[in-house]
Design a protein around this motif. Structure first.
Motif, mmCIF file in Angstrom:
data_model
loop_
_atom_site.group_PDB
_atom_site.id
_atom_site.type_symbol
_atom_site.label_atom_id
_atom_site.label_comp_id
_atom_site.label_asym_id
_atom_site.label_seq_id
_atom_site.Cartn_x
_atom_site.Cartn_y
_atom_site.Cartn_z
ATOM 1 N N GLY A 55 3.457 -5.291 -9.913
ATOM 2 C CA GLY A 55 3.225 -4.131 -9.067
ATOM 3 C C GLY A 55 4.099 -4.126 -7.827
ATOM 4 O O GLY A 55 4.697 -5.146 -7.465
ATOM 5 N N PRO A 56 4.183 -2.995 -7.138
ATOM 6 C CA PRO A 56 5.059 -2.866 -5.971
ATOM 7 C C PRO A 56 4.619 -3.687 -4.764
ATOM 8 O O PRO A 56 5.432 -4.063 -3.932
ATOM 9 C CB PRO A 56 5.029 -1.367 -5.668
ATOM 10 N N ALA A 57 3.313 -3.995 -4.651
ATOM 11 C CA ALA A 57 2.819 -4.734 -3.479
ATOM 12 C C ALA A 57 3.404 -6.142 -3.410
ATOM 13 O O ALA A 57 3.659 -6.659 -2.319
ATOM 14 C CB ALA A 57 1.291 -4.799 -3.503
ATOM 15 N N LYS A 58 3.618 -6.767 -4.553
ATOM 16 C CA LYS A 58 4.146 -8.130 -4.586
ATOM 17 C C LYS A 58 5.661 -8.166 -4.760
ATOM 18 O O LYS A 58 6.264 -9.243 -4.723
ATOM 19 C CB LYS A 58 3.486 -8.916 -5.724
ATOM 20 N N PHE A 59 6.263 -7.014 -4.930
ATOM 21 C CA PHE A 59 7.702 -6.977 -5.168
ATOM 22 C C PHE A 59 8.469 -7.238 -3.874
ATOM 23 O O PHE A 59 8.174 -6.654 -2.835
ATOM 24 C CB PHE A 59 8.099 -5.602 -5.727
ATOM 25 N N SER A 60 9.443 -8.106 -3.939
ATOM 26 C CA SER A 60 10.275 -8.411 -2.775
ATOM 27 C C SER A 60 11.666 -8.793 -3.245
ATOM 28 O O SER A 60 11.866 -9.194 -4.406
ATOM 29 C CB SER A 60 9.678 -9.549 -1.952
ATOM 30 N N MET A 61 12.630 -8.674 -2.355
ATOM 31 C CA MET A 61 14.002 -9.049 -2.693
ATOM 32 C C MET A 61 14.085 -10.551 -2.971
ATOM 33 O O MET A 61 14.846 -10.998 -3.844
ATOM 34 C CB MET A 61 14.953 -8.661 -1.557
ATOM 35 N N ARG A 62 13.306 -11.332 -2.248
ATOM 36 C CA ARG A 62 13.292 -12.781 -2.458
ATOM 37 C C ARG A 62 12.729 -13.119 -3.845
ATOM 38 O O ARG A 62 13.257 -13.978 -4.551
ATOM 39 C CB ARG A 62 12.459 -13.454 -1.361
ATOM 40 N N ARG A 63 11.644 -12.426 -4.227
ATOM 41 C CA ARG A 63 11.046 -12.654 -5.542
ATOM 42 C C ARG A 63 12.018 -12.243 -6.648
ATOM 43 O O ARG A 63 12.157 -12.937 -7.664
ATOM 44 C CB ARG A 63 9.744 -11.847 -5.646
ATOM 45 N N LEU A 64 12.689 -11.139 -6.453
ATOM 46 C CA LEU A 64 13.662 -10.655 -7.433
ATOM 47 C C LEU A 64 14.833 -11.621 -7.555
ATOM 48 O O LEU A 64 15.296 -11.922 -8.668
ATOM 49 C CB LEU A 64 14.163 -9.268 -7.020
ATOM 50 N N ALA A 65 15.308 -12.104 -6.423
ATOM 51 C CA ALA A 65 16.435 -13.034 -6.434
ATOM 52 C C ALA A 65 16.087 -14.307 -7.193
ATOM 53 O O ALA A 65 16.903 -14.838 -7.964
ATOM 54 C CB ALA A 65 16.845 -13.365 -4.998
ATOM 55 N N ALA A 66 14.867 -14.797 -7.001
ATOM 56 C CA ALA A 66 14.440 -15.999 -7.708
ATOM 57 C C ALA A 66 14.418 -15.758 -9.211
ATOM 58 O O ALA A 66 14.801 -16.632 -10.003
ATOM 59 C CB ALA A 66 13.062 -16.424 -7.210
ATOM 60 N N GLU A 67 14.003 -14.597 -9.611
ATOM 61 C CA GLU A 67 13.946 -14.259 -11.035
ATOM 62 C C GLU A 67 15.359 -14.177 -11.628
ATOM 63 O O GLU A 67 15.574 -14.532 -12.793
ATOM 64 C CB GLU A 67 13.228 -12.920 -11.208
ATOM 65 N N LEU A 68 16.310 -13.729 -10.806
ATOM 66 C CA LEU A 68 17.692 -13.601 -11.260
ATOM 67 C C LEU A 68 18.485 -14.898 -11.111
ATOM 68 O O LEU A 68 19.601 -15.014 -11.616
ATOM 69 C CB LEU A 68 18.396 -12.483 -10.479
ATOM 70 N N GLY A 69 17.922 -15.852 -10.366
ATOM 71 C CA GLY A 69 18.617 -17.101 -10.140
ATOM 72 C C GLY A 69 19.749 -17.000 -9.140
ATOM 73 O O GLY A 69 20.757 -17.702 -9.249
ATOM 74 N N VAL A 70 19.586 -16.115 -8.141
ATOM 75 C CA VAL A 70 20.605 -15.941 -7.102
ATOM 76 C C VAL A 70 19.910 -15.974 -5.744
ATOM 77 O O VAL A 70 18.686 -16.068 -5.654
ATOM 78 C CB VAL A 70 21.358 -14.606 -7.276
ATOM 79 N N THR A 71 20.680 -15.885 -4.684
ATOM 80 C CA THR A 71 20.098 -15.813 -3.354
ATOM 81 C C THR A 71 19.732 -14.366 -3.039
ATOM 82 O O THR A 71 20.318 -13.432 -3.594
ATOM 83 C CB THR A 71 21.083 -16.312 -2.288
ATOM 84 N N ALA A 72 18.774 -14.200 -2.161
ATOM 85 C CA ALA A 72 18.357 -12.847 -1.788
ATOM 86 C C ALA A 72 19.513 -12.054 -1.188
ATOM 87 O O ALA A 72 19.655 -10.851 -1.435
ATOM 88 C CB ALA A 72 17.186 -12.918 -0.808
ATOM 89 N N MET A 73 20.361 -12.716 -0.409
ATOM 90 C CA MET A 73 21.492 -12.025 0.203
ATOM 91 C C MET A 73 22.466 -11.496 -0.842
ATOM 92 O O MET A 73 23.162 -10.510 -0.607
ATOM 93 C CB MET A 73 22.209 -12.969 1.170
ATOM 94 N N SER A 74 22.527 -12.150 -2.003
ATOM 95 C CA SER A 74 23.439 -11.699 -3.053
ATOM 96 C C SER A 74 23.110 -10.289 -3.524
ATOM 97 O O SER A 74 24.004 -9.535 -3.932
ATOM 98 C CB SER A 74 23.373 -12.652 -4.251
ATOM 99 N N LEU A 75 21.840 -9.924 -3.454
ATOM 100 C CA LEU A 75 21.425 -8.609 -3.944
ATOM 101 C C LEU A 75 21.987 -7.479 -3.096
ATOM 102 O O LEU A 75 22.158 -6.355 -3.576
ATOM 103 C CB LEU A 75 19.893 -8.526 -3.966
ATOM 104 N N TYR A 76 22.288 -7.803 -1.836
ATOM 105 C CA TYR A 76 22.774 -6.759 -0.934
ATOM 106 C C TYR A 76 24.243 -6.413 -1.169
ATOM 107 O O TYR A 76 24.801 -5.566 -0.466
ATOM 108 C CB TYR A 76 22.505 -7.167 0.516
#
Length: 269
Positions: A55-76
């Protein structure tokens, strides 16, 4: 350092689609240290999967980055903000709705209506597809009300709905009301259904098990007894064996009421 006055004078971001670069697959830069094997399509796809699961409440760039195996800053490299990513994810799932209506292209190109075309079937199909989308992705309901929904897939769906409404024979001033009656109904029905399906899954129960458990507990409470008896009578009148069958009959009947209402208003002129 940017002052509060400078921030206040900046134009407010209203949509990623109005920023002039939503279709880009990544930011242009002379640096080459951004992650390989990562692009916007993959980021959006994984975002949808996370939103479906948590759900959207738990969604975060940090959580997404971990799932992708990259750093959160990489997403930007690929999106400016979390909201931009949510808006991209929202539009991407609207691609799941079939909106092909080529056979009637000539009907509405000049504003006329082909009396031989069956707008009813097309309206039922679009309503059913929208309902299925809301159930399959429960997080969509909240985001639809937050963003402008002007991405390519959302706009394609809106255009398909408008094309069908033009073929109903309703006068222009009545078409928007008919559109609201049908798709606000579908939005509400699909939202509640999606939340119920999600609640059952979280409880580790089937929909029938959850329903029987809830009804059983209510029947044991004296204050709910009278209302429960009435509800039980209506449930029996539906003549269905499962929760899904009952819900399907309710949706179909309600949608037919709306279609009949459009026909009646068209006849009234």
């Amino acid at each position: 350092m940017e002052s509060a006055a400078d921030k206040a004078n900046q134009p407010r971001r209203t949509s990623v689609w109005l920023e002039g670069k939503p279709a880009a697959r990544g930011r242009k830069s002379e640096r080459s240290d951004h992650p390989t094997g990562l692009d916007r399509d993959r980021i959006i796809s994984v975002s949808v999967r996370l939103l479906d699961a948590e759900g959207p409440a738990k969604f975060s760039m940090r959580r997404l980055a971990a799932e992708l195996g990259v750093t959160a800053m990489s997403l930007y490299w690929y999106v400016d903000t979390k909201d931009d990513l949510l808006e991209l994810a929202l539009d991407s799932v609207f691609s799941e709705i079939g909106t092909s209506d080529d056979k009637h292209e000539a009907d509405y190109a000049d504003g006329t209506v082909d009396p031989g075309s069956d707008w009813r079937d097309d309206l039922r199909a679009l309503a059913g597809s929208y309902r299925a989308l809301l159930v399959r992705h429960p997080w969509v309901s909240a985001l639809v009300g937050k963003f402008l929904n002007i991405g390519p897939h959302s706009m394609e769906f809106s255009a398909a709905v408008l094309r069908v409404m033009r073929r109903t024979g309703l006068p222009p001033h009545g078409q928007t009301g008919a559109l609201a009656s049908v798709f606000q109904f579908v939005y509400g029905f699909g939202t509640i259904e999606g939340h119920f399906v999600q609640r059952c899954a979280e409880a580790g129960m089937t929909q029938d098990q959850y329903y029987r458990d809830a009804m059983g507990r209510m029947s044991e409470q004296q204050e709910y007894r009278g209302r429960f008896d009435q509800s039980e009578e209506m449930t029996e009148a539906r003549g269905a064996d499962t929760v899904e069958e009952m819900r399907e009959r309710d949706f179909t009947f309600a949608l037919e009421l709306l279609v009949a209402g459009i026909e009646a208003m068209r006849t009234r002129g």
